[in-house]
Scaffold this active site. Structure first.
Site, PDB file in Angstrom:
ATOM      1  N   HIS A  23      54.640  25.424 -64.418  1.00 24.79           N
ATOM      2  CA  HIS A  23      55.116  24.218 -65.110  1.00 24.79           C
ATOM      3  C   HIS A  23      54.419  23.955 -66.436  1.00 24.79           C
ATOM      4  O   HIS A  23      54.955  23.235 -67.285  1.00 24.79           O
ATOM      5  CB  HIS A  23      54.944  22.982 -64.214  1.00 24.79           C
ATOM      6  CG  HIS A  23      55.790  22.991 -62.986  1.00 24.79           C
ATOM      7  ND1 HIS A  23      57.147  23.188 -63.030  1.00 24.79           N
ATOM      8  CD2 HIS A  23      55.463  22.837 -61.675  1.00 24.79           C
ATOM      9  CE1 HIS A  23      57.633  23.137 -61.795  1.00 24.79           C
ATOM     10  NE2 HIS A  23      56.636  22.942 -60.957  1.00 24.79           N
ATOM     11  N   ASP A  36      59.821  29.652 -55.950  1.00 19.50           N
ATOM     12  CA  ASP A  36      59.247  28.329 -55.685  1.00 19.50           C
ATOM     13  C   ASP A  36      60.388  27.335 -55.515  1.00 19.50           C
ATOM     14  O   ASP A  36      61.472  27.518 -56.062  1.00 19.50           O
ATOM     15  CB  ASP A  36      58.371  27.940 -56.886  1.00 19.50           C
ATOM     16  CG  ASP A  36      57.457  26.764 -56.628  1.00 19.50           C
ATOM     17  OD1 ASP A  36      57.971  25.648 -56.488  1.00 19.50           O
ATOM     18  OD2 ASP A  36      56.233  26.960 -56.595  1.00 19.50           O
ATOM     19  N   ARG A  60      55.199  19.789 -47.459  1.00 19.92           N
ATOM     20  CA  ARG A  60      55.082  18.337 -47.661  1.00 19.92           C
ATOM     21  C   ARG A  60      55.875  17.840 -48.866  1.00 19.92           C
ATOM     22  O   ARG A  60      56.267  16.672 -48.901  1.00 19.92           O
ATOM     23  CB  ARG A  60      53.612  17.958 -47.820  1.00 19.92           C
ATOM     24  CG  ARG A  60      52.821  18.209 -46.559  1.00 19.92           C
ATOM     25  CD  ARG A  60      51.352  17.855 -46.720  1.00 19.92           C
ATOM     26  NE  ARG A  60      50.667  18.124 -45.471  1.00 19.92           N
ATOM     27  CZ  ARG A  60      50.675  17.325 -44.422  1.00 19.92           C
ATOM     28  NH1 ARG A  60      51.347  16.184 -44.478  1.00 19.92           N
ATOM     29  NH2 ARG A  60      50.041  17.644 -43.320  1.00 19.92           N
TER      30      ARG A  60
END
Length: 352
Positions: free
Chosen positions: A53, A88, A182
């Site tokens: 990112h 991802d 999560r």
């Protein structure tokens, strides 16, 4: 620091040792690229890397330095074309942005899209200028299963290798696309996630394998341990051997994960539409782009004696390993109770 999206009230907090941390994971990715360039290995692995990112002038999404971009730039010194693959759950926006206008790097990202960080990665984001058509985005939604993921990944990947013909591949293996993450919302098993790694390996192209996201720590360890075995063609047992962190894997102490009983919101029709559009995008490319002769930046001047000096005694009688009892549980092979890792939040018995 706010100017660079770092510090309080950002998703990139500051902490003691942050510069050394960035140096280590970034340097490891660059070193892996150098080894591939020098034909010292066919596959290089850096599980600490894959921070996709970060941008040129700002941190983003827990990523401070984009080691992937720097590693690709190193690979481009030798290879005319480099393929970047991102499995991802989040879109690899930092890497795509860095190479959005070039045809020497193709980016292929499969990710959750729609009201989800970072908000980029629409299927129509295909690149610009010379890079038009070389950004390949598969926007998905919650509940992706192994079969649904494979049905998108393999046909598109096969077409990319046929059309683009990369000299090297960089594979980001973010573990937040696994079931039970999560922050993630996909429902992949370890075998489904690793099938992508296995398929990329089957093309026998020099490959840099990196880590990435993953927010259920015990499953991140499971994932990358298993994928290391896949890359090495060395089978591993499903039973986790006793170790300092054995209790974190209670109650079953097994390697593989069982997908959650949840609905896959990706319909067959929506997946087919994505697959068809991506294959059409690739078909419209005019084959593998050539590269004009140009001055190549010099390689890093590495003193190998200094590089490997610190680990020279690893595994030997003078190895500086910690004491055997340090951090171990006190009840032999465990009592079936999962221990809370300090970096994770637990909500009681319902938290799995």
């Amino acid at each position: 620091m706010q100017k660079f999206n770092a510090g309080d009230m950002t998703d990139c907090p500051l902490f003691d040792g942050i510069f050394e941390f960035a140096q280590l994971y970034t340097g490891a990715s660059i070193d892996g690229a150098i080894k591939l360039n020098n034909d010292e290995t066919d596959i290089a692995i850096n599980w600490s890397g894959g921070l996709h990112h970060a941008k040129k002038s700002e941190a983003s999404g827990f990523c401070y330095i984009n080691d992937i971009v720097l590693a690709i730039l190193e690979l481009l010194k030798v290879h005319a074309r480099v393929l970047y693959i991102d499995i991802d759950v989040h879109h690899g926006d930092g890497v795509e942005e860095a190479f959005y206008c070039t045809d020497r790097v193709m980016t292929f990202s499969l990710h959750k899209y729609g009201d989800f960080f970072p908000g980029t990665g629409h299927i129509k984001d295909v690149g610009a200028k010379a890079g038009t058509g070389y950004s390949v985005n598969a926007p998905l939604t919650s509940g992706m299963t192994d079969k649904a993921y494979e049905d998108i990944f393999k046909p598109v990947m096969n077409k990319i290798m046929e059309i683009f013909r990369p000299g090297a591949v960089v594979l980001q293996c973010g573990a937040d696309s696994l079931t039970g993450d999560r922050l993630g919302c996909f429902n992949l098993s370890l075998k489904g996630h690793a099938e992508c790694v296995k398929y990329v390996k089957s093309f026998n192209v020099p490959t840099l394998v990196l880590g990435g996201g993953g927010y259920t720590i015990r499953n991140v360890a499971r994932c990358w341990a298993y994928e290391t075995s896949v890359l090495l063609d060395q089978p591993v047992s499903n039973n986790i051997p006793y170790n300092d962190y054995f209790e974190y894997y209670a109650p079953d102490y097994e390697l593989h994960l069982t997908p959650e009983p949840r609905e896959n919101l990706n319909t067959e029709a929506s997946l087919e539409a994505v697959r068809v559009e991506l294959l059409q995008q690739l078909q419209e490319l005019k084959g593998a782009p050539s590269v004009q002769m140009q001055e190549v930046p010099p390689q890093f001047n590495l003193n190998k004696e200094d590089i490997y000096a610190e680990g020279m005694n690893d595994g030997g009688p003078e190895d500086d390993e910690r004491e055997k009892g340090n951090g171990r549980t006190s009840k032999g092979m465990g009592d079936g109770i999962r221990r809370a890792h300090p970096a994770e939040f637990y909500d009681g018995d319902k938290d799995q």
